[in-house]
Design a protein around this motif. Structure first.
Motif, PDB file in Angstrom:
ATOM      1  N   GLY A  11      -7.361  -6.251  36.559  1.00  0.00           N
ATOM      2  CA  GLY A  11      -6.180  -5.882  35.808  1.00  0.00           C
ATOM      3  C   GLY A  11      -5.004  -6.818  36.014  1.00  0.00           C
ATOM      4  O   GLY A  11      -3.848  -6.385  35.995  1.00  0.00           O
ATOM      5  N   ILE A  12      -5.293  -8.112  36.207  1.00  0.00           N
ATOM      6  CA  ILE A  12      -4.237  -9.112  36.389  1.00  0.00           C
ATOM      7  C   ILE A  12      -4.014  -9.807  35.053  1.00  0.00           C
ATOM      8  O   ILE A  12      -4.884 -10.543  34.580  1.00  0.00           O
ATOM      9  N   PRO A  13      -2.866  -9.596  34.396  1.00  0.00           N
ATOM     10  CA  PRO A  13      -2.655 -10.209  33.077  1.00  0.00           C
ATOM     11  C   PRO A  13      -2.743 -11.735  33.130  1.00  0.00           C
ATOM     12  O   PRO A  13      -2.180 -12.380  34.011  1.00  0.00           O
ATOM     13  N   VAL A  14      -3.463 -12.315  32.177  1.00  0.00           N
ATOM     14  CA  VAL A  14      -3.603 -13.769  32.074  1.00  0.00           C
ATOM     15  C   VAL A  14      -3.995 -14.107  30.645  1.00  0.00           C
ATOM     16  O   VAL A  14      -4.698 -13.336  29.990  1.00  0.00           O
ATOM     17  N   ASP A  15      -3.528 -15.248  30.147  1.00  0.00           N
ATOM     18  CA  ASP A  15      -3.780 -15.641  28.759  1.00  0.00           C
ATOM     19  C   ASP A  15      -4.455 -16.988  28.601  1.00  0.00           C
ATOM     20  O   ASP A  15      -5.143 -17.214  27.617  1.00  0.00           O
ATOM     21  N   ILE A  16      -4.212 -17.907  29.534  1.00  0.00           N
ATOM     22  CA  ILE A  16      -4.679 -19.285  29.354  1.00  0.00           C
ATOM     23  C   ILE A  16      -5.443 -19.726  30.597  1.00  0.00           C
ATOM     24  O   ILE A  16      -5.044 -19.428  31.730  1.00  0.00           O
ATOM     25  N   LEU A  17      -6.533 -20.438  30.372  1.00  0.00           N
ATOM     26  CA  LEU A  17      -7.343 -20.985  31.456  1.00  0.00           C
ATOM     27  C   LEU A  17      -7.566 -22.466  31.179  1.00  0.00           C
ATOM     28  O   LEU A  17      -7.785 -22.858  30.030  1.00  0.00           O
ATOM     29  N   PHE A  18      -7.477 -23.289  32.229  1.00  0.00           N
ATOM     30  CA  PHE A  18      -7.830 -24.698  32.039  1.00  0.00           C
ATOM     31  C   PHE A  18      -8.714 -25.164  33.184  1.00  0.00           C
ATOM     32  O   PHE A  18      -8.594 -24.723  34.324  1.00  0.00           O
ATOM     33  N   LEU A  19      -9.640 -26.059  32.847  1.00  0.00           N
ATOM     34  CA  LEU A  19     -10.567 -26.640  33.809  1.00  0.00           C
ATOM     35  C   LEU A  19     -10.058 -28.015  34.203  1.00  0.00           C
ATOM     36  O   LEU A  19      -9.874 -28.877  33.336  1.00  0.00           O
ATOM     37  N   ASP A  20      -9.815 -28.212  35.489  1.00  0.00           N
ATOM     38  CA  ASP A  20      -9.323 -29.505  35.934  1.00  0.00           C
ATOM     39  C   ASP A  20     -10.478 -30.488  36.114  1.00  0.00           C
ATOM     40  O   ASP A  20     -11.615 -30.226  35.728  1.00  0.00           O
ATOM     41  N   SER A  21     -10.184 -31.613  36.761  1.00  0.00           N
ATOM     42  CA  SER A  21     -10.963 -32.852  36.725  1.00  0.00           C
ATOM     43  C   SER A  21     -12.474 -32.713  36.762  1.00  0.00           C
ATOM     44  O   SER A  21     -13.188 -33.449  36.073  1.00  0.00           O
ATOM     45  N   THR A  22     -12.989 -31.796  37.572  1.00  0.00           N
ATOM     46  CA  THR A  22     -14.414 -31.858  37.915  1.00  0.00           C
ATOM     47  C   THR A  22     -15.334 -31.244  36.867  1.00  0.00           C
ATOM     48  O   THR A  22     -16.529 -31.115  37.119  1.00  0.00           O
ATOM     49  N   TRP A  23     -14.794 -30.879  35.696  1.00  0.00           N
ATOM     50  CA  TRP A  23     -15.694 -30.477  34.609  1.00  0.00           C
ATOM     51  C   TRP A  23     -16.441 -31.680  34.055  1.00  0.00           C
ATOM     52  O   TRP A  23     -17.536 -31.539  33.493  1.00  0.00           O
ATOM     53  N   ARG A  24     -15.863 -32.873  34.227  1.00  0.00           N
ATOM     54  CA  ARG A  24     -16.366 -34.032  33.507  1.00  0.00           C
ATOM     55  C   ARG A  24     -17.235 -34.918  34.393  1.00  0.00           C
ATOM     56  O   ARG A  24     -17.044 -35.015  35.604  1.00  0.00           O
ATOM     57  N   LEU A  25     -18.158 -35.582  33.753  1.00  0.00           N
ATOM     58  CA  LEU A  25     -19.011 -36.564  34.422  1.00  0.00           C
ATOM     59  C   LEU A  25     -18.187 -37.805  34.720  1.00  0.00           C
ATOM     60  O   LEU A  25     -17.543 -38.362  33.826  1.00  0.00           O
ATOM     61  N   PHE A  26     -18.194 -38.231  35.963  1.00  0.00           N
ATOM     62  CA  PHE A  26     -17.500 -39.463  36.310  1.00  0.00           C
ATOM     63  C   PHE A  26     -18.325 -40.635  35.784  1.00  0.00           C
ATOM     64  O   PHE A  26     -19.533 -40.710  35.984  1.00  0.00           O
ATOM     65  N   GLY A  27     -17.641 -41.555  35.108  1.00  0.00           N
ATOM     66  CA  GLY A  27     -18.345 -42.572  34.337  1.00  0.00           C
ATOM     67  C   GLY A  27     -18.776 -43.782  35.129  1.00  0.00           C
ATOM     68  O   GLY A  27     -18.662 -43.857  36.357  1.00  0.00           O
ATOM     69  N   LYS A  28     -19.262 -44.775  34.395  1.00  0.00           N
ATOM     70  CA  LYS A  28     -19.878 -45.964  34.983  1.00  0.00           C
ATOM     71  C   LYS A  28     -18.849 -46.971  35.474  1.00  0.00           C
ATOM     72  O   LYS A  28     -19.129 -47.753  36.378  1.00  0.00           O
ATOM     73  N   ASN A  29     -17.677 -46.957  34.882  1.00  0.00           N
ATOM     74  CA  ASN A  29     -16.717 -48.024  35.132  1.00  0.00           C
ATOM     75  C   ASN A  29     -15.490 -47.554  35.905  1.00  0.00           C
ATOM     76  O   ASN A  29     -15.073 -48.174  36.866  1.00  0.00           O
ATOM     77  N   GLY A  30     -14.914 -46.438  35.475  1.00  0.00           N
ATOM     78  CA  GLY A  30     -13.656 -45.981  36.067  1.00  0.00           C
ATOM     79  C   GLY A  30     -13.789 -44.837  37.036  1.00  0.00           C
ATOM     80  O   GLY A  30     -12.786 -44.391  37.611  1.00  0.00           O
ATOM     81  N   GLY A  31     -15.012 -44.308  37.220  1.00  0.00           N
ATOM     82  CA  GLY A  31     -15.189 -43.203  38.151  1.00  0.00           C
ATOM     83  C   GLY A  31     -14.341 -42.004  37.774  1.00  0.00           C
ATOM     84  O   GLY A  31     -14.172 -41.682  36.608  1.00  0.00           O
ATOM     85  N   LYS A  32     -13.779 -41.361  38.799  1.00  0.00           N
ATOM     86  CA  LYS A  32     -12.995 -40.150  38.529  1.00  0.00           C
ATOM     87  C   LYS A  32     -11.643 -40.478  37.905  1.00  0.00           C
ATOM     88  O   LYS A  32     -10.923 -39.576  37.477  1.00  0.00           O
ATOM     89  N   GLY A  33     -11.288 -41.763  37.819  1.00  0.00           N
ATOM     90  CA  GLY A  33     -10.023 -42.151  37.221  1.00  0.00           C
ATOM     91  C   GLY A  33     -10.092 -42.366  35.725  1.00  0.00           C
ATOM     92  O   GLY A  33      -9.110 -42.812  35.124  1.00  0.00           O
ATOM     93  N   ALA A  34     -11.214 -42.048  35.083  1.00  0.00           N
ATOM     94  CA  ALA A  34     -11.363 -42.245  33.640  1.00  0.00           C
ATOM     95  C   ALA A  34     -12.131 -41.073  33.052  1.00  0.00           C
ATOM     96  O   ALA A  34     -12.685 -40.252  33.777  1.00  0.00           O
ATOM     97  N   THR A  35     -12.179 -41.006  31.718  1.00  0.00           N
ATOM     98  CA  THR A  35     -12.795 -39.861  31.039  1.00  0.00           C
ATOM     99  C   THR A  35     -13.939 -40.333  30.153  1.00  0.00           C
ATOM    100  O   THR A  35     -13.753 -41.167  29.270  1.00  0.00           O
ATOM    101  N   SER A  36     -15.109 -39.781  30.412  1.00  0.00           N
ATOM    102  CA  SER A  36     -16.287 -40.107  29.606  1.00  0.00           C
ATOM    103  C   SER A  36     -16.505 -39.096  28.487  1.00  0.00           C
ATOM    104  O   SER A  36     -17.303 -39.352  27.592  1.00  0.00           O
TER     105      SER A  36
END
Length: 758
Positions: free
Chosen positions: A266-291
């Protein structure tokens, strides 16, 4: 910046009146935007679109008087004097009061009782008199402290080259370069400002009140649009079960369990966001880029989005970085670079999307962002905008370099946020939101800013509050922070106190990277959980009040979170108060920032103030010692306030808004405009809204006007909750002796009503 010699080409006769606003001077131009605002610029200054959105102004009538030693330009509000031969510019109000005098170009006289506020999201000081200020986007450099944070004196996530003076004027330095400000540090009787490169270009804005200065500054750089109504509810962020070093623990299951737990508890909440670790770290920029590829631990992310929306989360978003990368399935970096849509770096095509290029932005949306927007993501957290032309947090790369990159460094976060904000709004057919850590002048158009990654330590709590006050004084009204801090497990007491503040911030956001707690409220004990829910419910009850004040911010630029100096600029007692603020027009919030404290000193400005919890009335311009046990955040209500509230709901839209309670504090005359619209569309910009004017006076007369506007509100009745000593009771009125409140129910909301209380 070097001022060329002034040759007053525009003076033809000794006295004339011109219905024009631009005056060409040899090497310089003085342009009146309004009778209260003018621009001083060298001829090579440009009209860029990122910081300033308005360059065409109505004609201003200016009287010109030329004498042997000076030229005077006078409007209905200002008199600007250009001295000869020094060419210094002095500015007076039309009644002859000196506002600003110049010793040499951009070196101005510092008056004995003058104080300065603004400069963006700063964590160091509120009043910058006597200080040196360096403005350049970034969190500062140097070895992190033992507790994991950079120096609060150097933090610069969202600098804004703008200040307001208690003498009644503001100055906006119209530059994208790094700038330096000496506000009386070197010379006690002079302040100065300069940019690293570029032509002289600044705006002088006369108020004289701070609210009027902000209104003009935001007419120049743009105003915050209305967020969707549900965005005023709680935002929850998650690392999906695996922060840095624990990425393999991430999963869809963790996200769905987190969402279910909020709902089940019963905790009111409206918005959810997933931070960095949802994404696959890529070949070139690692965790500093978005694939734009999902980590292999996320099975069926579309099903995850569908389930979250079925649980009535109104928006779900994802964290990204501005560099593109190649993943296992998509070679987005290679494709963009081959097409010329990345910003060139030394000896290579670069990795940053060129967000300054509309064609590149369109490609980014159609080939990268759509991969997640198409299955349910509705906004981005546009992180690491500061890495363009500087060292990134999550990479040893510096990105683009050279003079052009330095010119664009500060405005890159604005272009980055703009792209995501506008593309999602168009795609979703819904008012957009965008969460960003970095910004600059103009970022308020693409809300919202959050305060950055500050550890869960008491020493960072009050500086974060200061950041919110300063960014509000700089034209940015939607602002958030990580309740309880970002890094490290929090002391439960700190978590409680920080969440009290967070729920009464412009945007309420809970998010942390501490594994395995992640600032989720049930990890901090029953007392912390009860506190979290109590203040979350308080926020949801106040949504009509917050929403109406947000409309006022859209209309005038006055922020939701207001340093006391914004309303009381003539009271020196408030110039250095960094742990109190007004939330909207009526509610003064006083966070407790000291560990173990059960009292705190509160300053009450002029007027009468009512203790929110006890109803006790205080005369202003005095200090009080406020009791503040752990479950109590000191809150004071300005006398004469009218505060609309609603029934608590678990998410915005759960209950139809048919009944509004008006909390009325009639110890002074009061006025309020209740704002309603559909909460989602852009129709409000074409007049699709309703305003209901409500007034009260000290004689007990309450007047509610019929709503005005194109929108037909769902609100059917008002309940008046009048905070007063026991009055003469009329039939159908109810008086609560314990709370000292009179209740009058079922006042129709669709027509004019007048109630008189004896």
């Amino acid at each position: 910046m070097i001022r060329s010699a002034l040759l007053l080409l525009f003076i033809i006769v000794s006295f004339n009146v011109h219905a024009q606003q631009s005056y060409q001077i040899s090497g310089l131009r003085l342009e009146f935007c309004t009778p209260y605002m003018f621009r001083v610029s060298e001829k090579n200054a440009v009209n860029e679109p990122w910081m300033v959105t308005r360059y065409n102004w109505d004609s201003v009538e200016v009287k010109i008087i030329e004498e042997d030693k000076q030229v005077s330009l006078q409007t209905s509000a200002l008199k600007v004097v250009i001295h000869k031969p020094s060419l210094n510019i002095d500015v007076y109000s039309v009644d002859g009061r000196l506002l600003s005098a110049e010793n040499s170009s951009c070196h101005k006289q510092l008056q004995p009782d003058e104080h300065f506020f603004g400069f963006g999201e700063r964590m160091d000081f509120l009043d910058q008199r006597g200080k040196k200020v360096a403005l350049n986007v970034g969190r500062g450099t140097g070895t992190p402290h033992a507790v994991g944070a950079y120096n609060v004196l150097a933090a610069n996530y969202s600098p804004v080259p703008f200040f307001m003076s208690t003498k009644g004027y503001g100055i906006f330095l119209h530059t994208s370069y790094a700038s330096s400000w000496d506000m009386g540090s070197t010379k006690a009787d002079e302040y100065s400002f300069s940019a690293a490169e570029g032509p002289l270009d600044y705006y002088f804005i006369y108020g004289p009140r701070f609210n009027a200065i902000l209104e003009q500054y935001t007419s120049l750089t743009g105003r915050s649009p209305l967020l969707p109504e549900f965005a005023f509810g709680l935002h929850a962020g998650t690392y999906s079960g695996g922060t840095w070093g624990y990425e393999q623990s991430t999963s869809v299951a963790y996200v769905l369990e987190l969402a279910r737990r909020f709902r089940e508890m019963g905790i009111p909440v409206d918005i959810l966001f997933l931070d960095s670790t949802w994404r696959l770290f890529g070949k070139n920029g690692g965790k500093g880029a978005t694939s734009f590829e999902w980590r292999e631990t996320f099975h069926n992310p579309k099903g995850m989005f569908d389930s979250l929306y079925a649980m009535h989360f109104n928006m779900v978003g994802l964290h990204i970085r501005p560099r593109l990368d190649n993943g296992n399935r998509f070679r987005l970096l290679d494709s963009a670079a081959a097409l010329g849509y990345t910003y060139p770096e030394k000896d290579n095509p670069g990795e940053f999307v060129n967000f300054f290029d509309t064609t590149a932005v369109n490609w980014w949306w159609a080939h990268a962002a759509i991969k997640v927007a198409g299955i349910g993501a509705k906004f981005f957290k546009t992180d690491e905008g500061s890495a363009f032309g500087a060292l990134a947090n999550e990479s040893n790369k510096t990105g683009p370099s050279g003079p052009e990159a330095q010119r664009l460094h500060n405005i890159f976060p604005v272009a980055y946020a703009k792209a995501a904000y506008e593309k999602f709004a168009a795609y979703n057919h819904l008012r957009g939101i965008n969460q960003t850590r970095e910004g600059y002048a103009g970022i308020q158009r693409f809300p919202f800013i959050f305060a950055g990654d500050w550890p869960s330590e008491w020493q960072y709590f009050e500086p974060v509050i200061k950041a919110g006050l300063n960014i509000g004084l700089s034209g940015v009204g939607y602002w958030a922070h990580c309740m309880g801090g970002f890094e490290h497990p929090a002391d439960p007491e700190l978590y409680i106190r920080w969440c009290q503040f967070g729920m009464l911030s412009p945007v309420a956001m809970v998010f942390g990277m501490d594994h395995p707690g992640y600032k989720e409220p049930w990890h901090y004990g029953k007392e912390a959980l009860d506190n979290f829910k109590k203040y979350d419910e308080l926020r949801y009850s106040l949504l009509p009040y917050l929403y109406s004040n947000a409309y006022e911010m859209y209309r005038t630029g006055t922020p939701l979170m207001r340093a006391l100096v914004l309303e009381y600029q003539d009271d020196p007692n408030v110039y250095n108060i960094t742990d109190q603020y007004l939330l909207g027009s009526s509610i003064m919030v006083c966070p407790v920032t000291q560990k173990g404290a059960v009292t705190r000193v509160v300053y009450l400005p002029a007027g009468k103030w009512i203790d929110y919890w006890t109803g006790e009335i205080y005369e202003g311009r005095r200090y009080v010692n406020a009791l503040s046990p752990l479950d109590k955040l000191p809150i004071y209500i300005k006398a004469g306030s009218i505060i609309p509230t609603q029934q608590v709901q678990q998410y915005v839209g759960q209950l139809k808004k048919e009944k509004i309670t008006l909390d009325i504090y009639p110890s002074a005359d009061g006025h309020y405009n209740l704002y309603t619209d559909d909460g989602k569309s852009m129709g409000y910009q074409q007049g699709e809204y309703a305003l209901t004017e409500i007034t009260c006076d000290t004689n007990g007369k309450i007047h509610i006007a019929a709503p005005v506007g194109k929108y037909r509100s769902s609100v059917k009745t008002f309940t008046l909750k009048i905070h007063t000593a026991k009055p003469v009771i009329q039939p159908n009125w109810q008086y609560d002796e314990q709370t000292k409140c009179l209740y009058i129910n079922d006042i129709p909301a669709d027509k004019e009503s007048t109630i008189e209380i004896n």
